[in-house]
Design an enzyme around this catalytic site. Structure first.
Site, PDB file in Angstrom:
ATOM      1  CE1 TYR A 199      -3.734  -6.636  11.298  1.00 39.02           C
ATOM      2  CE2 TYR A 199      -1.532  -5.691  11.317  1.00 39.02           C
ATOM      3  CZ  TYR A 199      -2.835  -5.702  10.838  1.00 39.02           C
ATOM      4  OH  TYR A 199      -3.224  -4.771   9.916  1.00 39.02           O
ATOM      5  CE  LYS A 248      -1.950  -2.011  11.619  1.00 39.79           C
ATOM      6  NZ  LYS A 248      -0.977  -1.001  11.137  1.00 39.79           N
ATOM      7  CG  ASN A 259       6.707  -8.123   4.347  1.00 39.95           C
ATOM      8  OD1 ASN A 259       6.977  -9.090   3.639  1.00 39.95           O
ATOM      9  ND2 ASN A 259       5.476  -7.780   4.656  1.00 39.95           N
ATOM     10  CB  SER A 286      -6.622  -3.116  10.135  1.00 37.78           C
ATOM     11  OG  SER A 286      -7.294  -4.286   9.726  1.00 37.78           O
ATOM     12  CB  ILE A 298      -0.955   0.003   1.217  1.00 38.23           C
ATOM     13  CG1 ILE A 298      -1.755  -1.302   1.254  1.00 38.23           C
ATOM     14  CG2 ILE A 298      -1.906   1.193   1.155  1.00 38.23           C
ATOM     15  CD1 ILE A 298      -2.484  -1.554   2.548  1.00 38.23           C
ATOM     16  CG  ASN A 307      12.560  -2.816   8.216  1.00 38.69           C
ATOM     17  OD1 ASN A 307      11.870  -3.201   7.252  1.00 38.69           O
ATOM     18  ND2 ASN A 307      12.339  -3.201   9.455  1.00 38.69           N
ATOM     19  CG  LEU A 335      10.564   3.436  11.362  1.00 38.62           C
ATOM     20  CD1 LEU A 335       9.087   3.364  10.971  1.00 38.62           C
ATOM     21  CD2 LEU A 335      11.034   4.882  11.431  1.00 38.62           C
ATOM     22  CG  LEU A 386      -9.236 -14.899  -1.641  1.00 36.03           C
ATOM     23  CD1 LEU A 386      -9.256 -16.428  -1.598  1.00 36.03           C
ATOM     24  CD2 LEU A 386     -10.658 -14.340  -1.524  1.00 36.03           C
TER      25      LEU A 386
HETATM   26  C1  WQD Z   1     -10.108 -13.131   3.102  1.00 36.65           C
HETATM   27  C2  WQD Z   1     -11.088 -14.273   2.988  1.00 36.65           C
HETATM   28  C3  WQD Z   1     -10.448 -16.215   4.244  1.00 36.65           C
HETATM   29  C4  WQD Z   1      -6.903 -17.252   1.960  1.00 36.65           C
HETATM   30  C5  WQD Z   1      -6.540  -9.970   6.725  1.00 36.65           C
HETATM   31  C6  WQD Z   1      -6.198  -9.246   7.995  1.00 36.65           C
HETATM   32  C7  WQD Z   1      -6.562  -7.794   7.877  1.00 36.65           C
HETATM   33  C8  WQD Z   1      -5.871  -7.231   6.665  1.00 36.65           C
HETATM   34  C9  WQD Z   1      -6.276  -8.002   5.409  1.00 36.65           C
HETATM   35  C10 WQD Z   1      -3.768  -6.262   7.300  1.00 36.65           C
HETATM   36  C11 WQD Z   1     -11.317 -14.972   4.313  1.00 36.65           C
HETATM   37  C12 WQD Z   1     -10.466 -16.513   2.757  1.00 36.65           C
HETATM   38  C13 WQD Z   1      -8.035 -16.604   2.413  1.00 36.65           C
HETATM   39  C14 WQD Z   1      -7.007 -18.536   1.386  1.00 36.65           C
HETATM   40  C15 WQD Z   1      -9.380 -18.467   1.739  1.00 36.65           C
HETATM   41  N1  WQD Z   1      -4.471  -7.301   6.806  1.00 36.65           N
HETATM   42  N2  WQD Z   1      -9.246 -17.204   2.291  1.00 36.65           N
HETATM   43  N3  WQD Z   1      -8.257 -19.103   1.290  1.00 36.65           N
HETATM   44  O1  WQD Z   1      -8.388 -12.381   6.841  1.00 36.65           O
HETATM   45  O2  WQD Z   1     -10.099 -10.814   5.756  1.00 36.65           O
HETATM   46  O3  WQD Z   1      -7.913  -9.905   6.526  1.00 36.65           O
HETATM   47  O4  WQD Z   1      -5.896  -9.363   5.624  1.00 36.65           O
HETATM   48  O5  WQD Z   1      -4.178  -5.179   7.606  1.00 36.65           O
HETATM   49  O6  WQD Z   1      -6.145  -7.125   9.032  1.00 36.65           O
HETATM   50  O7  WQD Z   1      -6.991  -9.788   9.043  1.00 36.65           O
HETATM   51  O8  WQD Z   1      -7.994 -11.379   4.542  1.00 36.65           O
HETATM   52  O9  WQD Z   1      -7.271 -12.351   2.395  1.00 36.65           O
HETATM   53  O10 WQD Z   1      -6.584 -13.525   4.551  1.00 36.65           O
HETATM   54  O11 WQD Z   1      -8.948 -13.622   3.791  1.00 36.65           O
HETATM   55  O12 WQD Z   1     -10.500 -19.010   1.652  1.00 36.65           O
HETATM   56  O13 WQD Z   1      -6.008 -19.193   0.956  1.00 36.65           O
HETATM   57  O14 WQD Z   1     -10.533 -15.263   2.111  1.00 36.65           O
HETATM   58  O15 WQD Z   1     -11.018 -17.309   4.969  1.00 36.65           O
HETATM   59  O16 WQD Z   1     -12.664 -15.372   4.367  1.00 36.65           O
HETATM   60  P1  WQD Z   1      -8.679 -11.206   5.978  1.00 36.65           P
HETATM   61  P2  WQD Z   1      -7.602 -12.743   3.788  1.00 36.65           P
END
Ligand code: WQD
Length: 341
Positions: free
Chosen positions: A151, A155, A36, A126, A13, A33, A60, A202
């Site tokens: 995590y 926040k 990641n 978040s 981002i 740094n 930092l 995802l």
């Molecule tokens: C989305 C949906 C999974 C992977 C996280 C953090 C949030 C932010 C965004 C930092 C869910 C499903 C996922 C996979 C799947 N991060 N899924 N198979 O968990 O909503 O949010 O990332 O700020 O703080 O909590 O995002 O993309 O991991 O999951 O079915 O291989 O996709 O179960 O329903 P999430 P995600």
């Protein structure tokens, strides 16, 4: 034009936000740094904007380095603070790493901003602070619930630290931006998401499966109380999200803020299920995705999507890009990174 510090500016981002800041004519200084992210992202940013941001490799967590940085850049007018560890699962296993990296660093930056005649601060927060909200869509007044991970807790604590500091430091103005699910890539495919190792999220898992790096996508559960049984999220295009940061920063620089500390939800206002995301990907890519339904993932909320009224009306920002736009750009980026397989 004002000089803006972007911490974590080589991240997903952060890099997209640097590009949008440069488009508006800001001078950008990046601190990263590289824990990641990759230095190659600097070339990607420059390829898009034609302007190479000032870059300082700096951790930092090292307070003397933070002090020296701000002593050197006394003309910084605003900070957009992305730098943080963000893997939910990792935070459960390594809480102290997360509290040190996400909290100590925030305190060190705020201590430096306190010394400036005035400072505008944008904090990367978040929707995870809401946990499983009781009502959809989620407004900024929804209760902040007990975090489901260290995590998420960083926040919540981060927002409280900023709120309490703004109360007693009149020269400091801040906005916390609560992101929903950032996805996609810049249309130029010069920058995008670069997850290290096996993607937890995802969309990168989808694109890596489609290009052949991953065997099969596991869909974590289809027995949720939703239309198709899979979890619902608010997938916001990273370029829309980046633009929201510029709008929020300008709200502070131009003294349009209504309070010294404000929060805004950043989403599209539309919920999409996991299977709807898969279908969108298959439509825009023309690829059939290999996936299977497996058990639920620990800690997943059923549904989370934003009420965007406050961001639309008060911030004057609204997402423009669609889920299909995000999936198309994510796919084009994956193809570029893997050499157009
Ligand atoms: C989305 C949906 C999974 C992977 C996280 C953090 C949030 C932010 C965004 C930092 C869910 C499903 C996922 C996979 C799947 N991060 N899924 N198979 O968990 O909503 O949010 O990332 O700020 O703080 O909590 O995002 O993309 O991991 O999951 O079915 O291989 O996709 O179960 O329903 P999430 P995600």
């Amino acid at each position: 034009m004002d000089k803006i510090l972007v911490t974590g500016g080589l991240g997903f981002i952060g890099s997209h936000t640097v590009v949008e800041l440069q488009k508006e004519g800001y001078e950008v200084v990046i601190i990263d740094n590289l824990s990641n992210s990759s230095i190659s992202v600097l070339d990607g940013i420059t390829a898009i904007s034609g302007k190479k941001p000032i870059f300082e490799k700096l951790d930092l967590k090292d307070r003397p380095d933070v002090e020296a940085f701000f002593a050197k850049h006394k003309d910084i007018k605003g900070v957009i603070h992305f730098a943080a560890s963000k893997a939910v699962g990792e935070s459960v296993k390594e809480p102290l790493l997360y509290y040190e990296n996400n909290i100590n660093t925030l305190v060190y930056i705020l201590k430096e901003l306190k010394k400036l005649p005035e400072a505008s601060f944008i904090f990367s927060s978040s929707c995870t602070v809401y946990g499983q909200a009781d009502e959809m869509p989620i407004t900024e007044n929804a209760p902040v619930k007990a975090a489901e991970s260290p995590y998420g807790n960083t926040k919540q604590i981060g927002e409280e630290i900023i709120r309490d500091t703004c109360k007693v430091v009149p020269s400091l103005k801040a906005i916390a931006l609560r992101y929903f699910n950032p996805v996609g890539a810049h249309e130029s495919v010069n920058i995008g998401e670069l997850p290290i190792g096996v993607p937890q999220n995802l969309v990168p898992f989808i694109t890596q499966t489609a290009i052949g790096i991953r065997e099969q996508l596991s869909v974590f559960g289809d027995d949720y109380p939703t239309a198709d049984g899979t979890c619902v999220r608010d997938y916001i295009h990273v370029v829309d999200l980046a633009n929201a940061h510029v709008v929020a920063l300008e709200r502070l620089l131009k003294n349009k803020n209504k309070a010294n500390y404000e929060t805004f939800n950043l989403g599209t206002g539309t919920g999409s299920s996991v299977l709807e995301v898969v279908n969108s990907f298959e439509k825009v890519s023309g690829k059939k995705l290999n996936y299977k339904i497996v058990g639920r993932r620990e800690g997943d909320v059923i549904s989370a999507y934003a009420d965007t009224k406050k961001a639309n009306d008060e911030l004057g920002w609204k997402s423009q890009l669609t889920l299909d736009d995000a999936m198309r750009s994510a796919w084009h980026w994956e193809q570029k990174v893997r050499g157009n397989k």
